[in-house]
Write a protein that holds these residues in place. Sequence first.
Motif, mmCIF file in Angstrom:
data_model
loop_
_atom_site.group_PDB
_atom_site.id
_atom_site.type_symbol
_atom_site.label_atom_id
_atom_site.label_comp_id
_atom_site.label_asym_id
_atom_site.label_seq_id
_atom_site.Cartn_x
_atom_site.Cartn_y
_atom_site.Cartn_z
ATOM 1 N N LEU A 131 42.372 48.036 33.533
ATOM 2 C CA LEU A 131 42.649 47.640 34.722
ATOM 3 C C LEU A 131 41.463 48.303 35.549
ATOM 4 O O LEU A 131 41.356 49.750 35.221
ATOM 5 N N ILE A 132 40.839 47.901 36.223
ATOM 6 C CA ILE A 132 39.664 48.665 37.036
ATOM 7 C C ILE A 132 39.760 48.217 38.608
ATOM 8 O O ILE A 132 40.119 47.131 38.940
ATOM 9 N N ASP A 133 39.501 49.156 39.377
ATOM 10 C CA ASP A 133 39.627 49.068 40.969
ATOM 11 C C ASP A 133 38.738 50.166 41.497
ATOM 12 O O ASP A 133 38.365 51.109 40.949
ATOM 13 N N GLN A 182 47.896 38.379 33.720
ATOM 14 C CA GLN A 182 46.703 38.673 33.860
ATOM 15 C C GLN A 182 46.485 40.159 33.372
ATOM 16 O O GLN A 182 45.095 40.696 33.302
ATOM 17 N N LEU A 183 47.036 40.973 33.058
ATOM 18 C CA LEU A 183 47.055 42.308 32.445
ATOM 19 C C LEU A 183 47.895 42.328 31.280
ATOM 20 O O LEU A 183 48.923 42.205 31.058
ATOM 21 N N THR A 184 47.235 42.694 30.367
ATOM 22 C CA THR A 184 47.610 42.959 28.862
ATOM 23 C C THR A 184 47.145 44.072 28.376
ATOM 24 O O THR A 184 46.262 44.617 29.015
ATOM 25 N N PRO A 201 33.794 39.848 32.670
ATOM 26 C CA PRO A 201 35.162 39.218 33.305
ATOM 27 C C PRO A 201 36.369 39.122 32.287
ATOM 28 O O PRO A 201 37.456 39.413 32.785
ATOM 29 N N LYS A 202 36.108 39.148 31.003
ATOM 30 C CA LYS A 202 37.220 38.819 30.213
ATOM 31 C C LYS A 202 37.838 40.402 29.852
ATOM 32 O O LYS A 202 38.800 40.335 29.335
#
Lengths: 299, 92
Positions: A63-65, A56-58, A133-134
Amino acid sequence: MNLVDLIGNTPLLPLPAIPDRPRIELWGKCEFMNPGGSVKDRPALQMIRHAIASGQLTHEHILIDATSGNTGIAYAMIGAALGYRIALVMPENVSAARQQIARAFGTELIFSSPLEGSDGAIRRVREIVAEAPKRYFYPDQYSNESNPLAHYLGTGAEILATLGDRITHFIAGIGTSGTVMGTGRRLKEHRRAIRVIAVEPDDALHGLEGLKHMPTSLVPAIWRPEECVDEILPMATEEAWNAAECLSHQAGLLIGHSAGAAVAGAHRIAARLPPRETACIVCILPDRGERYLTLSRRE
Amino acid sequence: MATVRIPTSLRKLTQGKEEVQASGATIGEVIASLESSYPGIRARICDESGALRRFVNLFVSAEDIRFLKNLETPVQESDEISIVPAIAGGQC
């Protein structure tokens, strides 16, 4: 060895005895000793590791939160250490010191309304991710099972390794609820009789950064208190702040307000126990007090 | 009447309103006016002695009243007053 290998295995420190209660042991789990300065290093690392392993993470993703501070600092530090791009959405009234720390790691900051608290940041991050989203990996610490898992595998196991069957009570504040849920599950598996107590602010308007007043908040999906929480203790901001100040004066421990809330909660639990009862109470000390020294000023 | 911006954590008291009007020549009077329209709001932002709670900030047109004259800070009709929690966690 990588910087992230320093996360976890924090010391458990005896805290000053409660007056007239020599049979009650009080311990503080020093989560401020994590390299990012807070308990949030643990869930951030667990979520990132899981996302890398599952693809899911490359290095192509950002990365967002949404974070009111410590999780953001943890993401920023781990992202820099492992070479991933990080963007954080936070309410504009997050303390200046926290913003500067996150920026120091090369992290992008996006601000949400100061009037809407962390829930405003959550809504904003959802909008941003929905538009592209991508482009993003959104760990969503409020719903990500790796958050409590970090505490199940780490915090809870470490406390048991040190105190074993002596522990009678565990106390932690509720923010995402990851700490109390994950640690609580591990402790209850060991011995059902260990009492797990979650501390929450007593009002929607409060001064306990990082903690959530559940009745008026977006409830995190990982918050399932029926599984392992025996009691929810409402805490006044002033009582928690006083406990934090007291500990810095008496023990040289400059801890944050959520740590103060846990310690104040421990004192309340102790006061309820019969006079000669023995007890061993463990509190989570999530971070240091420096991050809040400018709290009365908005910079 | 000055305009007062209400944080989400206090909007239950203002029937969900984000902005309300309040009268008064100083911040202290504005708080008294708010209390008469929205009972209970004063106790949330001020402590028992009447002082502003340490975890609440009040801004008059972007100036923190702690760096002005605190509750004695003068208020003009055209001012916008914001009640902002000192911290960012948790409120919905």
